[in-house]
Design a protein around this motif. Structure first.
Motif, mmCIF file in Angstrom:
data_model
loop_
_atom_site.group_PDB
_atom_site.id
_atom_site.type_symbol
_atom_site.label_atom_id
_atom_site.label_comp_id
_atom_site.label_asym_id
_atom_site.label_seq_id
_atom_site.Cartn_x
_atom_site.Cartn_y
_atom_site.Cartn_z
ATOM 1 N N TRP A 8 0.831 -1.206 0.000
ATOM 2 C CA TRP A 8 0.000 0.000 0.000
ATOM 3 C C TRP A 8 0.858 1.246 0.000
ATOM 4 O O TRP A 8 0.543 2.237 -0.639
ATOM 5 C CB TRP A 8 -0.881 -0.021 1.244
ATOM 6 C CG TRP A 8 -1.703 1.228 1.420
ATOM 7 C CD1 TRP A 8 -2.886 1.533 0.840
ATOM 8 C CD2 TRP A 8 -1.377 2.342 2.265
ATOM 9 N NE1 TRP A 8 -3.316 2.763 1.251
ATOM 10 C CE2 TRP A 8 -2.427 3.278 2.114
ATOM 11 C CE3 TRP A 8 -0.309 2.651 3.106
ATOM 12 C CZ2 TRP A 8 -2.421 4.491 2.799
ATOM 13 C CZ3 TRP A 8 -0.311 3.843 3.776
ATOM 14 C CH2 TRP A 8 -1.358 4.752 3.628
ATOM 15 N N SER A 9 1.994 1.180 0.667
ATOM 16 C CA SER A 9 2.836 2.347 0.803
ATOM 17 C C SER A 9 3.569 2.692 -0.482
ATOM 18 O O SER A 9 3.785 3.860 -0.792
ATOM 19 C CB SER A 9 3.868 2.127 1.918
ATOM 20 O OG SER A 9 3.242 1.799 3.110
ATOM 21 N N ASP A 18 3.838 10.299 -6.305
ATOM 22 C CA ASP A 18 2.988 9.224 -5.803
ATOM 23 C C ASP A 18 3.403 8.834 -4.392
ATOM 24 O O ASP A 18 2.566 8.633 -3.513
ATOM 25 C CB ASP A 18 3.079 7.994 -6.712
ATOM 26 C CG ASP A 18 2.327 8.186 -8.012
ATOM 27 O OD1 ASP A 18 1.540 9.158 -8.098
ATOM 28 O OD2 ASP A 18 2.515 7.375 -8.924
ATOM 29 N N VAL A 21 2.220 11.401 -1.903
ATOM 30 C CA VAL A 21 0.781 11.300 -1.646
ATOM 31 C C VAL A 21 0.506 10.230 -0.592
ATOM 32 O O VAL A 21 -0.266 10.444 0.353
ATOM 33 C CB VAL A 21 0.013 10.978 -2.946
ATOM 34 C CG1 VAL A 21 -1.425 10.550 -2.638
ATOM 35 C CG2 VAL A 21 0.007 12.195 -3.860
ATOM 36 N N PHE A 22 1.126 9.082 -0.736
ATOM 37 C CA PHE A 22 0.897 7.999 0.211
ATOM 38 C C PHE A 22 1.471 8.327 1.586
ATOM 39 O O PHE A 22 0.883 7.967 2.615
ATOM 40 C CB PHE A 22 1.485 6.688 -0.327
ATOM 41 C CG PHE A 22 0.599 6.011 -1.326
ATOM 42 C CD1 PHE A 22 -0.329 5.071 -0.926
ATOM 43 C CD2 PHE A 22 0.675 6.335 -2.669
ATOM 44 C CE1 PHE A 22 -1.172 4.451 -1.839
ATOM 45 C CE2 PHE A 22 -0.153 5.730 -3.595
ATOM 46 C CZ PHE A 22 -1.087 4.779 -3.184
ATOM 47 N N GLU A 24 1.682 11.337 2.849
ATOM 48 C CA GLU A 24 0.766 12.315 3.432
ATOM 49 C C GLU A 24 -0.499 11.650 3.952
ATOM 50 O O GLU A 24 -1.050 12.054 4.980
ATOM 51 C CB GLU A 24 0.428 13.406 2.420
ATOM 52 C CG GLU A 24 1.552 14.401 2.197
ATOM 53 C CD GLU A 24 2.019 15.047 3.493
ATOM 54 O OE1 GLU A 24 1.164 15.479 4.298
ATOM 55 O OE2 GLU A 24 3.241 15.091 3.728
ATOM 56 N N GLU A 25 -0.983 10.641 3.255
ATOM 57 C CA GLU A 25 -2.144 9.891 3.737
ATOM 58 C C GLU A 25 -1.816 9.218 5.070
ATOM 59 O O GLU A 25 -2.625 9.226 6.005
ATOM 60 C CB GLU A 25 -2.571 8.849 2.705
ATOM 61 C CG GLU A 25 -3.237 9.432 1.480
ATOM 62 C CD GLU A 25 -3.684 8.358 0.509
ATOM 63 O OE1 GLU A 25 -3.550 7.155 0.850
ATOM 64 O OE2 GLU A 25 -4.164 8.704 -0.580
ATOM 65 N N TYR A 26 -0.647 8.636 5.131
ATOM 66 C CA TYR A 26 -0.228 7.981 6.373
ATOM 67 C C TYR A 26 -0.048 9.019 7.484
ATOM 68 O O TYR A 26 -0.428 8.782 8.629
ATOM 69 C CB TYR A 26 1.079 7.225 6.140
ATOM 70 C CG TYR A 26 1.496 6.349 7.303
ATOM 71 C CD1 TYR A 26 0.897 5.111 7.513
ATOM 72 C CD2 TYR A 26 2.500 6.764 8.183
ATOM 73 C CE1 TYR A 26 1.278 4.313 8.571
ATOM 74 C CE2 TYR A 26 2.887 5.966 9.245
ATOM 75 C CZ TYR A 26 2.278 4.741 9.434
ATOM 76 O OH TYR A 26 2.645 3.955 10.497
ATOM 77 N N ARG A 27 0.500 10.188 7.154
ATOM 78 C CA ARG A 27 0.682 11.252 8.138
ATOM 79 C C ARG A 27 -0.671 11.689 8.725
ATOM 80 O O ARG A 27 -0.789 11.910 9.931
ATOM 81 C CB ARG A 27 1.415 12.432 7.512
ATOM 82 C CG ARG A 27 1.609 13.599 8.476
ATOM 83 C CD ARG A 27 2.463 14.710 7.893
ATOM 84 N NE ARG A 27 3.888 14.385 8.019
ATOM 85 C CZ ARG A 27 4.674 14.084 7.004
ATOM 86 N NH1 ARG A 27 4.190 14.064 5.766
ATOM 87 N NH2 ARG A 27 5.954 13.803 7.204
ATOM 88 N N ARG A 28 -1.666 11.817 7.881
ATOM 89 C CA ARG A 28 -3.000 12.201 8.369
ATOM 90 C C ARG A 28 -3.569 11.134 9.302
ATOM 91 O O ARG A 28 -4.188 11.452 10.332
ATOM 92 C CB ARG A 28 -3.945 12.445 7.190
ATOM 93 C CG ARG A 28 -3.683 13.761 6.465
ATOM 94 C CD ARG A 28 -4.823 14.106 5.532
ATOM 95 N NE ARG A 28 -4.897 13.194 4.397
ATOM 96 C CZ ARG A 28 -4.242 13.380 3.257
ATOM 97 N NH1 ARG A 28 -3.461 14.437 3.093
ATOM 98 N NH2 ARG A 28 -4.370 12.511 2.262
ATOM 99 N N LYS A 29 -3.362 9.874 8.949
ATOM 100 C CA LYS A 29 -3.842 8.789 9.796
ATOM 101 C C LYS A 29 -3.156 8.817 11.158
ATOM 102 O O LYS A 29 -3.814 8.714 12.207
ATOM 103 C CB LYS A 29 -3.583 7.439 9.123
ATOM 104 C CG LYS A 29 -3.873 6.246 10.020
ATOM 105 C CD LYS A 29 -3.440 4.941 9.384
ATOM 106 C CE LYS A 29 -3.630 3.783 10.356
ATOM 107 N NZ LYS A 29 -3.212 2.479 9.781
ATOM 108 N N HIS A 49 7.257 5.848 7.034
ATOM 109 C CA HIS A 49 6.257 5.676 8.084
ATOM 110 C C HIS A 49 6.859 5.928 9.458
ATOM 111 O O HIS A 49 6.273 6.620 10.296
ATOM 112 C CB HIS A 49 5.687 4.253 8.035
ATOM 113 C CG HIS A 49 4.783 3.996 6.883
ATOM 114 N ND1 HIS A 49 4.363 2.733 6.543
ATOM 115 C CD2 HIS A 49 4.213 4.831 5.988
ATOM 116 C CE1 HIS A 49 3.571 2.806 5.494
ATOM 117 N NE2 HIS A 49 3.461 4.063 5.133
#
Length: 201
Positions: A8-9, A18, A21-22, A24-29, A49
């Motif tokens: 996924w990462s 790309d 983006v991934f 940043e998604e992990y950072r928000r989580k 991560h």
């Protein structure tokens, strides 16, 4: 599960945008979990991560951050955001404290370490080392913050870890850290000879 997380990462595309983006998604989580502090464990399987988790540990800590490491690996602890939040944490309150235990034989590596160079003169930063043979008895590495948040890496040869904010399990890691800490040799950081007071930029 870690394999799925790695997939996924890093999708098949190698484009830097790309990857960002991934991340940043992990950072928000991670930020959401840090704010909710439910104790929900979550995984990390890459240095990107891990760096996000470290950043949020410093950002969320109210009192103390403790790190058991080999040499504060720059790929994890030396990212710009993490270094800045560490500086803010140490400068924000006189009661804040950062304690690190590392491998004695790798002390020279700190001379080029971004985190160490940024915080070495902070009054609340303490560094201890343990002999290499003793250090090698521990296969794991970890960080614990305020005795209720942690990142635990069971195998130091891999960048795979579990982390949580607001978890009772952190208390056990705090006990482990303190038991290693008392065996460590304090490193003289020569803060008295530093002309400039420590401040966060």
């Amino acid at each position: 599960m870690l394999k799925r997380l790695r997939e996924w990462s890093f999708p098949n595309s190698n484009a830097a945008d790309d990857r960002e983006v991934f991340v940043e998604e992990y950072r928000r989580k991670v930020r959401r979990l840090a704010l909710e502090r439910t104790g929900e464990p979550f995984l990390n399987a890459t240095q990107d991560h891990a760096a996000v988790i470290i950043e949020n540990m410093f950002r969320s800590a109210d009192h103390e951050v403790c790190i058991f490491t080999q040499h504060l690996a720059p790929g994890i602890y030396g990212r710009e955001a993490g270094v800045e939040w560490a500086k803010i944490f140490l400068a924000d309150d006189q009661s804040h404290r950062l304690r690190v235990v590392m491998k004695k034989g790798e002390l020279p590596l700190l001379e080029t370490n971004p985190l160490y160079q940024a915080i070495r003169y902070a009054p609340a930063f303490e560094l201890r080392v343990i002999d290499d043979e003793f250090h090698q008895q521990f296969p794991y590495r970890f960080l614990v913050a305020d005795s209720d948040s942690y990142r635990f890496e069971p195998d130091h040869t891999k960048c795979e870890a579990v982390a949580a904010f607001g978890s009772e399990r952190a208390k056990h890691l705090q006990v482990v850290f303190d038991s290693i800490w008392i065996c460590g040799e304090a490193v003289n950081l020569d803060k008295t000879g530093h002309e400039q007071p420590f401040i966060a930029a």
